[in-house]
Design an enzyme around this catalytic site. Structure first.
Site, PDB file in Angstrom:
ATOM      1  N   SER A 135      28.078   8.224 -10.109  1.00 39.58           N
ATOM      2  CA  SER A 135      27.123   7.730  -9.134  1.00 39.58           C
ATOM      3  C   SER A 135      27.911   7.472  -7.843  1.00 39.58           C
ATOM      4  O   SER A 135      28.815   6.643  -7.831  1.00 39.58           O
ATOM      5  CB  SER A 135      26.502   6.437  -9.652  1.00 39.58           C
ATOM      6  OG  SER A 135      25.676   5.852  -8.679  1.00 39.58           O
ATOM      7  N   LYS A 161      25.473  12.146  -8.995  1.00 42.51           N
ATOM      8  CA  LYS A 161      24.302  11.426  -8.477  1.00 42.51           C
ATOM      9  C   LYS A 161      24.703  10.844  -7.141  1.00 42.51           C
ATOM     10  O   LYS A 161      25.791  10.284  -7.009  1.00 42.51           O
ATOM     11  CB  LYS A 161      23.918  10.334  -9.480  1.00 42.51           C
ATOM     12  CG  LYS A 161      23.182   9.119  -8.922  1.00 42.51           C
ATOM     13  CD  LYS A 161      22.623   8.266 -10.068  1.00 42.51           C
ATOM     14  CE  LYS A 161      22.619   6.789  -9.746  1.00 42.51           C
ATOM     15  NZ  LYS A 161      22.123   5.968 -10.884  1.00 42.51           N
ATOM     16  N   GLU A 213      15.642   9.254  -8.999  1.00 42.28           N
ATOM     17  CA  GLU A 213      15.590   7.996  -9.740  1.00 42.28           C
ATOM     18  C   GLU A 213      14.979   6.900  -8.875  1.00 42.28           C
ATOM     19  O   GLU A 213      15.370   6.727  -7.713  1.00 42.28           O
ATOM     20  CB  GLU A 213      17.024   7.638 -10.152  1.00 42.28           C
ATOM     21  CG  GLU A 213      17.149   6.448 -11.082  1.00 42.28           C
ATOM     22  CD  GLU A 213      18.612   6.148 -11.424  1.00 42.28           C
ATOM     23  OE1 GLU A 213      19.492   6.999 -11.158  1.00 42.28           O
ATOM     24  OE2 GLU A 213      18.868   5.050 -11.948  1.00 42.28           O
ATOM     25  N   ASP A 238      14.212   3.571 -13.472  1.00 40.26           N
ATOM     26  CA  ASP A 238      15.312   2.665 -13.821  1.00 40.26           C
ATOM     27  C   ASP A 238      14.745   1.241 -13.731  1.00 40.26           C
ATOM     28  O   ASP A 238      14.235   0.693 -14.715  1.00 40.26           O
ATOM     29  CB  ASP A 238      16.489   2.910 -12.851  1.00 40.26           C
ATOM     30  CG  ASP A 238      17.633   1.919 -12.978  1.00 40.26           C
ATOM     31  OD1 ASP A 238      17.531   0.977 -13.768  1.00 40.26           O
ATOM     32  OD2 ASP A 238      18.661   2.068 -12.255  1.00 40.26           O
ATOM     33  N   GLY A 290      24.492   2.853 -15.386  1.00 40.53           N
ATOM     34  CA  GLY A 290      25.695   2.027 -15.265  1.00 40.53           C
ATOM     35  C   GLY A 290      25.449   0.883 -14.304  1.00 40.53           C
ATOM     36  O   GLY A 290      24.556   0.960 -13.443  1.00 40.53           O
TER      37      GLY A 290
HETATM   38  O1  OSB Z   1      20.693   1.936  -9.837  1.00 43.65           O
HETATM   39  O2  OSB Z   1      21.913   2.815 -11.284  1.00 43.65           O
HETATM   40  C1  OSB Z   1      21.763   1.965 -10.414  1.00 43.65           C
HETATM   41  C2  OSB Z   1      25.035   0.106  -9.810  1.00 43.65           C
HETATM   42  C3  OSB Z   1      24.580  -1.191  -9.674  1.00 43.65           C
HETATM   43  C4  OSB Z   1      23.229  -1.434  -9.732  1.00 43.65           C
HETATM   44  C5  OSB Z   1      22.334  -0.377  -9.945  1.00 43.65           C
HETATM   45  C6  OSB Z   1      22.784   0.916 -10.094  1.00 43.65           C
HETATM   46  C7  OSB Z   1      24.160   1.153  -9.988  1.00 43.65           C
HETATM   47  C8  OSB Z   1      24.737   2.488 -10.064  1.00 43.65           C
HETATM   48  C9  OSB Z   1      26.188   2.552 -10.446  1.00 43.65           C
HETATM   49  O3  OSB Z   1      24.159   3.506  -9.769  1.00 43.65           O
HETATM   50  C10 OSB Z   1      26.431   3.218 -11.715  1.00 43.65           C
HETATM   51  C11 OSB Z   1      27.842   3.028 -12.171  1.00 43.65           C
HETATM   52  O4  OSB Z   1      28.140   2.037 -12.883  1.00 43.65           O
HETATM   53  O5  OSB Z   1      28.665   3.864 -11.826  1.00 43.65           O
HETATM   54 MG    MG Z   2      19.427   3.431 -10.673  1.00 42.55          MG
END
Ligand code: OSB
Ligand code: MG
Length: 371
Positions: A135, A161, A213, A238, A290
């Site tokens: 991400s 992503k 997402e 999500d 995550g």
């Molecule tokens: O929306 O997926 C999310 C991190 C903090 C809060 C929300 C999100 C995220 C990420 C990071 O997208 C994912 C990661 O741990 O690499």
């Molecule tokens: Mg998300």
């Protein structure tokens, strides 16, 4: 299993890279590590609530309060024959899924250690490696974004992503497609748009993304269903999904074609497994989200990802993208083929370095039945 102690630590760790989303720009992470103890064995959990209520209503402070005042008194001294009973025991407490999950997941780790099993065996997963994706946060320039994507592709990650928000969306995706071609690519808006933006979001359709997402509000289902009817790209939810029942309603409404599972968001493993199974029965692929976890939460995420319907790469990347050093040794790493090996030892199967946990601790509490 009779849990006799719950120990809480509030930790603060600097992030290796600033992580910018549509809702915040973070250069460190505050989180709670939970230890549950029974019969001399210990289980670990990581609470994914953040310092601010910008991703969800929960924060480290609300989680600390709810675990201390409401969860611990219901869990300590109670005889659980299986860790799946913990979530049921916490049902009178409404919401606070991240607080519940931290304790519930620690109980699963403890139960696995007591049986000398890797956690994924107890969860029902059998994979020995999981597919890893990254991400990538919002960057200061499109050039910096392209540099990041190049680095992550070279490391072997199986899916990219990128975070989007109004003004950093079509241009960002266009840049990545122009530079890197038909790579597995998706975007995450973290609820930065409204239904009025439907024509702009439908402009993403021509980029052949795996999914978009959570484009709309954090608690919305209905508008997502309306948006999905106006765009070809699959919507993945999500923030909006807090239970298997929410997921069933969202799927019935046509609000998503894919679901992101984060156990913290749904109250732990028991509900994650129900959500996973429901999606499998409805033909909805899931993947593991995550929350910038340390190695403790990251190891948990790897174990859950071994269930069969986790059929798309998750946001579970190598430790070094987040913390250096991580709280565990060795850190979690990816293989050149973009997979992460599932730890084979008992429980979460990673070695926590007490001195690093100690150094990052800003507050602690020890809860027992006598308190
Ligand atoms: O929306 O997926 C999310 C991190 C903090 C809060 C929300 C999100 C995220 C990420 C990071 O997208 C994912 C990661 O741990 O690499
Ligand atoms: Mg998300």
């Amino acid at each position: 299993m009779i849990i006799d102690h719950i120990d809480l630590r509030l930790l603060r760790l600097p992030l290796v890279h600033v992580f910018e989303t549509s809702f915040e720009r973070a250069d460190d992470r505050e989180f709670i590590v939970v230890q549950v103890r029974a019969d001399g064995e210990v289980g670990y959990g990581e609470c994914v609530a953040g310092e601010n209520p910008y991703y969800s209503a929960e924060t480290t402070e609300t989680a600390w309060h709810v675990i201390t005042e409401f969860i611990a008194p219901r869990v300590i001294g109670h005889d659980f024959s299986h860790p799946r009973e913990v979530f049921e025991r916490l049902r009178p407490i409404r919401g606070h899924n991240m607080a519940k999950a931290a304790v519930e997941m620690a109980a699963w780790d403890l139960a696995a250690r007591q049986q000398n099993l890797p956690l994924h065996h107890l969860l029902g997963g059998r994979k020995t490696a999981i597919e890893s994706g990254v991400s990538i946060g919002i960057q200061d320039s499109l050039d910096e974004l392209a540099t990041k994507v190049a680095t992550e592709l070279a490391a072997g990650y199986r899916r990219i992503k990128i975070k989007i928000k109004p003004g950093w969306d079509l241009n960002a995706v266009e840049t990545v497609r122009a530079r890197f071609g038909a790579i597995p690519l998706m975007v995450d808006a973290n609820a930065a748009y409204s239904l009025d933006d439907a024509p702009r979001l439908a402009g993403l359709d021509r980029f052949d993304l795996m999914m978009i997402e959570q484009p709309l509000d954090y608690d919305d289902v209905t508008d997502h269903a309306r948006l999905q009817r106006q765009m070809r790209t699959a919507i993945c939810l999500d923030e909006s999904i807090h239970s298997a029942r929410h997921a069933a309603d969202a799927i019935d409404a046509g609000a998503c074609r894919i679901i992101n599972i984060k156990p913290g968001r749904v109250g732990g493993y028991a509900e994650s497994i129900r959500l996973h199974d429901l999606c499998a029965a409805r033909g909805i692929p899931v993947w593991h989200g995550g929350m910038l976890e340390s190695g403790i939460g990251r190891a948990h995420n790897i174990h859950l990802s071994t269930l069969p319907n986790f059929s798309l790469p998750g946001d579970i990347a190598a430790s070094r993208r987040y913390y250096n050093p991580d709280l565990i040794e060795p850190p979690i790493d990816i293989a050149p083929d973009g997979t992460i090996a599932v730890p084979g030892g008992p429980g979460i199967g990673v070695t926590i370095v007490p001195a690093r946990v100690e150094r990052a601790t800003v507050r602690r509490a020890s809860l027992s039945g006598s308190l």
